[in-house]
Structure formats: structure tokens, C-alpha cells
Design an enzyme around this catalytic site. Structure first.
Site, mmCIF file in Angstrom:
data_model
loop_
_atom_site.group_PDB
_atom_site.id
_atom_site.type_symbol
_atom_site.label_atom_id
_atom_site.label_comp_id
_atom_site.label_asym_id
_atom_site.label_seq_id
_atom_site.Cartn_x
_atom_site.Cartn_y
_atom_site.Cartn_z
ATOM 1 N N GLU A 1 -45.257 -33.224 12.413
ATOM 2 C CA GLU A 1 -43.582 -33.179 11.996
ATOM 3 C C GLU A 1 -42.869 -34.433 12.394
ATOM 4 O O GLU A 1 -43.110 -35.164 13.443
ATOM 5 C CB GLU A 1 -42.947 -31.962 12.921
ATOM 6 C CG GLU A 1 -41.408 -31.733 12.733
ATOM 7 C CD GLU A 1 -40.856 -30.453 12.666
ATOM 8 O OE1 GLU A 1 -41.495 -29.598 13.451
ATOM 9 O OE2 GLU A 1 -39.828 -30.220 12.051
ATOM 10 N N CYS B 1 -38.885 -27.554 10.653
ATOM 11 C CA CYS B 1 -37.541 -27.689 10.597
ATOM 12 C C CYS B 1 -37.172 -28.803 9.742
ATOM 13 O O CYS B 1 -36.223 -28.693 9.154
ATOM 14 C CB CYS B 1 -36.665 -27.533 11.875
ATOM 15 S SG CYS B 1 -37.227 -26.243 12.955
ATOM 16 N N ASN C 1 -40.831 -22.429 5.942
ATOM 17 C CA ASN C 1 -41.163 -22.624 7.226
ATOM 18 C C ASN C 1 -40.508 -21.711 8.047
ATOM 19 O O ASN C 1 -39.305 -21.712 8.052
ATOM 20 C CB ASN C 1 -41.044 -24.153 7.777
ATOM 21 C CG ASN C 1 -41.384 -24.259 9.277
ATOM 22 O OD1 ASN C 1 -42.399 -24.131 9.650
ATOM 23 N ND2 ASN C 1 -40.233 -24.492 10.039
ATOM 24 N N GLU C 2 -41.293 -20.893 8.767
ATOM 25 C CA GLU C 2 -40.676 -19.727 9.700
ATOM 26 C C GLU C 2 -39.420 -19.059 9.006
ATOM 27 O O GLU C 2 -38.126 -19.015 9.775
ATOM 28 C CB GLU C 2 -39.888 -20.622 10.876
ATOM 29 C CG GLU C 2 -41.226 -21.016 11.820
ATOM 30 C CD GLU C 2 -40.422 -21.663 13.125
ATOM 31 O OE1 GLU C 2 -39.504 -22.118 12.974
ATOM 32 O OE2 GLU C 2 -41.612 -21.910 14.020
#
Length: 676
Positions: free
Chosen positions: A287, A491, A609-610
Site C-alpha cells: 500500500e 484505503c 477494499n473493505e
């Protein structure tokens, strides 16, 4: 660099082997007892930078309850004045001036903060002026709890200092005490302590040191700790308990004297009774966080190379660029004259002095990179930039020491007006004659006139395979021997807002044409030199299967309704075509133009993502799933939803769920499970 280990469980295979009987001698003579030390654990390293992992095994900056970031003002380096981030002033430059100096009483950390208070009780704001520290993403202050604040102070006059815990914007005081002392008490460095009891709760609070008394004072080594740490040892009770609950052991258990007879153990080793361990059991999740890419793995030395970080309105902030010289000799300002359509900002330099009036080293601008450039003697660095001018130019391109006094490498560019009347790309190879781990790049001249520069790059020549990756950090990743790599982040892919999400099309093509973007989750600008193409190269270089995570129309704060999601779906399909398409296809040809005719081997994609709990996730997911399976039926699609306790309500080849605790400290497990 922030890497997360991921575990994958494979689909059951058809049984092809019979059960077998295995004779096992279970005596202690023939074997070993399972030791108490069989298991241990480590913590996810969120606290990292381009030089490698900074978190310790115990994660002391997250497990520890000290709320302050950089208590001793050392983070800006040993040269003063220096950056005091994340400290900021309370007040403005008409009422207070702050600067670091080397007056600290501590030999191993000499930096202290000097505050010159210009206003007095009649002229200062009612709350006073001073400095504040927001801690790590804000201090978690809870009503009724007590916090011990300690710091060192000295002054040439009496002091009347308020020590306060306030809301994130300073408008609400949660706890406050005054420290009043005469000159004789604080003429030398003195330690002060106060216990504050919070009258309210704020999870994004800050610590303030303020005064309305005119004069100069120095502070150093400021600490704020909750009183109720575990056994008073400084560990957060909640995170300490999480560690204890794992029941880790780390002691070698000695062999014991045999006291038991041999026994027979029947083992069914067929595939019906178990699962094969897949080749893809372990991988990494990369990330762009805390400059793991920009300023880390990606070897570009220049930060904000295109002057876009200050925004599209001009004039704009050019940080971290600064001028060489002063306002009597040079004037710099951004404008929108860049030749690149997707990043229109360029820097104009008006040189007011000439060869007889300029400083001997010339005037211009410099860039310190990310915490200084690591320049090493004997190594070569390629510098490229675009320039235009209405006059002849005589420009020095130099790598220098952190303060500019020592030149490590330098070359001159001399060109006539006709050569630079239009934007022209210039390149130079610099070989360092010395080493400085905090060096900077300078562009200077002694020639009067105006010139414009844009898209300034400085790269070491010896990146891995010439692909732009730092050899040392690349090797650290390769040594893990990951079988897959999930990119470009979590994120970072979503963004706080969709307008700042990672969009792959903005990260391909020539580096100077990439607009870059502000990563509003992790709060810093990236030029996106490490883009969609480079991530696929990275996966191939380290021998790992790429797992591309793309935005599914959802950020932390806004979402695209399913009825309007098709542009995002098409963007995902185009991204797959970029990786897998023929060199004559629309997006495969873009890849080919970047030097890669052959497709990349992309087998896995993750939709979002999530995002499973978001309003439009399931609806959007189905549209993505159907479109991708229609175009690429072999691609395995990963859902964000947890299928471990109950079946998913939508089709998926894998599901990926994240188990974690709190934002600023995470025991984090990314689990990707194959659905049979």
C-alpha cells in the site's frame, strides 16, 4: 514500507491417493514434545518510511501510551531552524515566532523549541498564543481520566504558561492547568509536571502550551501520558490485553527423559481427508502509505516534481521546493503554462540579479526530496527536466549537501534563446563525488532574465533492472518470497472522497504526463511514478501473481449508485485490457508504447477494499462481476464480504476479510479463501 502477509486456503482436490497407515513412535526418545514456545506473534508495521520498517516487534509508538509525536523536536533533523511537524503554532506571526535551536540540556538530543511571544496580555488573543501537538491522528482524551503532562522549560523572564488538553480545533478546553514561575526558577532548564483530569471526551484532541506573557521561553521533551497504563509501565491497557490474549511464548523447552512406551498412530493422508497446501499460500499486500512507494520503493528522489501538489489555482504552494537566494535576487511563482495537458502547473523563475550581483553560487530553487536525498559517492544519478525561456540560459544542475554549502555533483546547461523558446526536455548524468544522506537537488543561475521549469526528476541509475525500484527495498520484498502481491493498496484505492481515489488511467504513459494526485486518506501527494504498469512489473520481477484491487465506486465518504456504476466498470475492464490485452488493442497498445509488447499474467482481481458493509457494495459488485466474467471468464474475482460464518449472498471465487482493532494500531490479518 508497509507489507501485509496474506493467507490463502485452496479448494479441495479430488482424492487420488489411498489412505495409508503411518507407524509413529511417540516416545520422547524418538521425538520431541511440542514446546511451549511453538507460537509467537508480531504486529503490523503501519509506522514506516522509505528507509524500511520503523516499527519494533512491540510496536512501541502504538502500544505505548505517550500521545505526543516527536516529543523532543528532533524529527526535523539536527540543523536549525528545522521543521517541527506535527507541532503547530497557536496564534499567528504577528503575535508569536517559533524556531528550533540547539540549546537543549540533553547531550544526545540537542534540539529545543524557542517561542518569542510578541504580544502581551492586552494584545494577545484571549486564549493566548503558543504551540500545540495533535499526537498521532489526534489524542484520545476521555472524560474523567487523568493525564500526566511533563516538559522542560527555561526563560529569561517570569512565565505564566497554560497547559491544556483541547478539542481538535482548540475551541473547547477539556482540561487545563497554569504553571507560573519567576525568572529565578526558570533561568535554567527546569522540569515541570502537571496532572490534568479531562472534563470531556474527544478522540481527536490535542495538547496546547499557551501564554499571554510577552517574552522568550524555551521548551523541550514534552510528554503527555494517561495515568492508567498497565502497571504504570507505559503500555495501553487495551492493546496490552490484546497481546496477552494471544498467549505468546518465547522459550525453548528442553527434551525430557522418556517415560512413555511406543504407540501406533493411524493417519489418513489422502486428499479426501485434508487440503493440499497451495503454492499461493503466502503473499504480500503493498500500500502507498507513509511513503512506502513515493519516497520509498520507487526510487524517484524529487518530491512534487511537477509542482502540482499545491493545487491547480495559481499562484500556489511549491513545497518542498524552496528558493536559493532571497527576494532581492529572485522571484518564483507558479503559473499554468506547462506543455502537459493533464498537469498544467509550471514554475516561473524571474532572476533579478546578474553575474556581477548574484551570489557566487547563483540563485534558483532546490528540492530536498523525501527527508533529504540519499546521495552516495561514485553512484550516478539521471536528472531530467523541461525548460523554456525568453532569453539565453546558463543553468547549473547540482546535487549538494543539505544546506547547499558542499557540491557533490554538478553540470551546466547553456542554451541560446532559439533552443529554449519552446518547452525543451533536458537530461544530465551526475556522478557523486561525495556522500550525503540528506542531500538536495539545486537548479541555479547567475543570468538575469525569466525562465520556466517543469517535471523535474532525479533517479539513481542503478534501480532494479532499470525498472525504477530501489535495489535495497526491492530485495527486502523479494527475500520474503511472496507468491502473490496485492496492489496498489487498501484505503489508498478508496480515498476519503472519490475525487482523490487512485485511478489507474492517470498513472500510465510517460511519467511527465501523469498528473499525480493527493492521497487524502494518508494525507500526502504522490506523483504516481509508481503506477499501474510499474506494479505489474514489480509482481513479475519478484515472481508473484498480481492481485489488482480497483475502486468500485465507493470511498470512505461517498458512493456511486448502482444505476450509475458503468463508467467504473468500464474503467476496470480497460485496466484488465491494459494488462492482458493484445498489443494492438486500445489499452494493450498503451502498455506496448511503454515498452511491453507481451501481456502480463493477471489472474486475480479484487472488487473494492473493505467495502462490504457499504450501501451500494453488493449491487455494484454484481455489475462488476458479470461484466468481468463475460469478458474474462478465467479471472478469479475476490469479494470484500466475509464468507467464513455463512455463505455469501453473491457469486465469488474468493472472499477477503480483514480482522483488525482500531485505526492507529492493528493486529491485522488479511484472509483470502477459495470458495469451492
Amino acid at each position: 514500507m508497509c507489507l501485509h502477509v496474506v493467507v490463502i486456503a485452496a479448494q479441495e482436490q479430488q482424492d487420488t491417493q489411498p489412505s495409508v497407515a503411518l507407524q509413529v513412535n511417540a516416545s520422547k526418545v524418538a521425538g520431541r514434545l511440542i514446546p511451549d514456545t511453538l507460537s509467537e506473534f508480531s504486529l503490523r508495521c503501519r509506522n514506516s518510511n522509505g528507509l524500511g520498517w520503523r516499527c519494533s516487534k512491540l510496536g512501541l509508538f502504538t502500544l505505548s501510551k505517550n500521545f505526543l509525536v516527536f516529543t523532543g523536536f528532533e524529527a526535523g533533523g539536527q540543523n536549525t531552524p528545522s521543521n517541527i511537524w506535527p507541532w503547530s503554532i497557536v496564534g499567528d506571526q504577528s503575535s508569536i515566532y517559533v524556531a528550533t535551536d540547539r540549546s537543549s540540556p540533553f547531550e544526545r538530543n540537542k534540539i529545543a523549541l524557542r517561542m518569542d511571544v510578541i504580544c502581551d496580555s492586552n494584545g494577545c488573543p484571549s486564549g493566548g498564543v503558543g504551540v500545540y501537538n495533535p499526537g498521532y491522528w489526534g489524542m484520545n482524551i476521555e472524560e474523567g481520566k487523568k493525564y500526566k503532562v511533563a516538559f522542560y522549560v527555561r526563560s529569561t523572564g517570569d512565565i505564566d504558561l497554560s497547559v491544556s488538553l483541547t478539542s481538535s480545533d482548540g475551541s473547547l478546553t477539556l482540561a487545563s492547568e497554569k504553571i507560573i514561575a519567576s525568572t529565578s526558577d526558570v533561568s535554567k532548564w527546569t522540569k515541570k509536571e502537571v496532572v490534568l483530569e479531562a472534563k470531556g471526551t474527544d478522540h481527536g484532541a490535542r495538547l496546547q502550551l499557551t501564554t499571554t506573557k510577552k517574552g522568550s521561553l524555551w521548551i523541550d521533551q514534552v510528554s503527555a501520558m494517561p495515568v492508567d497504563t498497565y502497571k504504570g509501565h507505559g503500555f495501553r491497557n487495551d492493546l496490552y490485553q490484546m497481546m496477552v490474549d494471544i498467549k505468546p511464548r518465547f522459550i525453548r523447552f528442553p527434551e525430557q527423559q522418556d517415560t512413555q512406551p511406543s504407540v501406533t498412530l493411524q493417519v489418513n493422508a489422502s486428499n479426501v481427508a485434508g487440503r493440499l497446501i497451495p503454492d499461493t499460500l503466502f503473499g504480500i499486500f503493498f500500500e502507498e502509505i507513509n511513503h512506502a512507494g513515493a519516497g520509498g520503493l520507487w526510487a524517484e528522489l524529487v518530491s512534487n516534481r511537477g509542482f502540482e501538489a499545491g493545487g491547480q489555482n495559481t499562484p500556489s504552494n511549491i513545497w518542498p521546493w524552496s528558493i536559493v537566494g532571497d527576494q532581492s535576487s529572485i522571484y518564483v511563482v507558479t503559473d499554468r503554462s506547462s506543455p502537459f495537458e493533464r498537469n498544467k502547473i509550471a514554475l516561473r523563475m524571474d532572476v533579478i540579479c546578474d553575474s556581477s550581483g548574484c551570489p557566487s553560487g547563483g540563485v534558483g530553487v532546490y528540492n530536498p526530496g523525501y527527508w533529504g536525498m540519499n546521495i552516495e559517492e561514485g553512484k550516478k544519478y539521471k536528472v531530467a527536466f523541461y525548460v523554456r525561456s525568453s532569453d539565453d540560459i546558463d543553468l547549473s544542475v547540482s546535487l549538494t549537501s543539505s544546506d547547499g554549502t558542499l557540491t557533490l555533483a554538478s553540470e551546466k546547461f547553456i542554451a541560446s534563446t532559439s533552443d529554449v523558446s519552446k518547452w525543451t526536455k533536458k537530461e544530465v548524468m551526475l556522478e557523486a563525488k561525495g556522500t550525503d544522506h540528506a542531500a538536495r537537488l539545486q537548479l541555479t543561475t547567475t543570468k538575469k532574465g525569466s525562465l520556466w521549469i517543469d517535471q523535474v526528476s532525479a533517479m539513481p541509475v542503478d534501480t532494479y533492472k532499470g525498472h525504477g525500484f530501489r535495489n535495497d527495498l526491492y530485495q527486502m520484498m523479494a527475500d520474503i518470497k511472496p507468491r502473490f502481491i496485492r496492489f496498489p493498496g487498501g484505503c489508498f484505492v478508496e480515498g476519503e472522497w472519490l475525487s482523490n481515489a487512485f485511478r489507474w488511467k492517470e498513472t500510465v504513459g510517460p511519467w511527465e504526463e501523469r498528473p499525480g494526485h493527493f492521497g487524502d486518506v494518508w494525507k500526502y501527494w504522490t506523483d504516481d511514478g509508481l503506477g499501474h504498469f510499474e506494479f505489474f512489473l514489480l509482481a513479475e520481477d519478484i515472481g508473484a501473481a498480481p492481485i489488482w484491487v480497483f475502486n468500485n465506486g465507493i470511498s470512505h465518504n461517498d458512493e456511486v449508485e448502482t444505476a450509475s456504476i458503468m463508467p467504473f466498470v468500464q474503467e476496470a475492464l480497460d485496466g484488465i485490457e491494459f494488462a492482458r490485452g493484445d498489443a494492438n488493442s486500445t489499452w494493450g497498445s498503451v502498455r506496448a508504447s511503454m515498452g511491453r509488447q507481451e501481456p502480463f499474467e493477471l489472474k486475480y482481481v479484487a472488487i473494492g477494499n473493505e467495502d462490504c458493509g457499504k450501501t451500494y457494495y453488493r449491487g455494484n459488485y454484481i455489475v462488476f462481476y458479470d461484466a468481468i466474467k463475460k469478458a474474462y471468464p478465467d479471472i478469479k474475482i475476490i469479494s470484500n464480504c466475509d464468507g467464513s460464518s455463512s455463505p455469501l449472498d453473491h457469486p465469488a471465487d474468493y472472499y477477503d476479510f480483514h480482522v483488525k482493532k482500531k485505526h492507529n494500531f492493528e493486529l491485522l490479518l488479511f484472509v483470502c479463501v477459495f470458495l469451492s
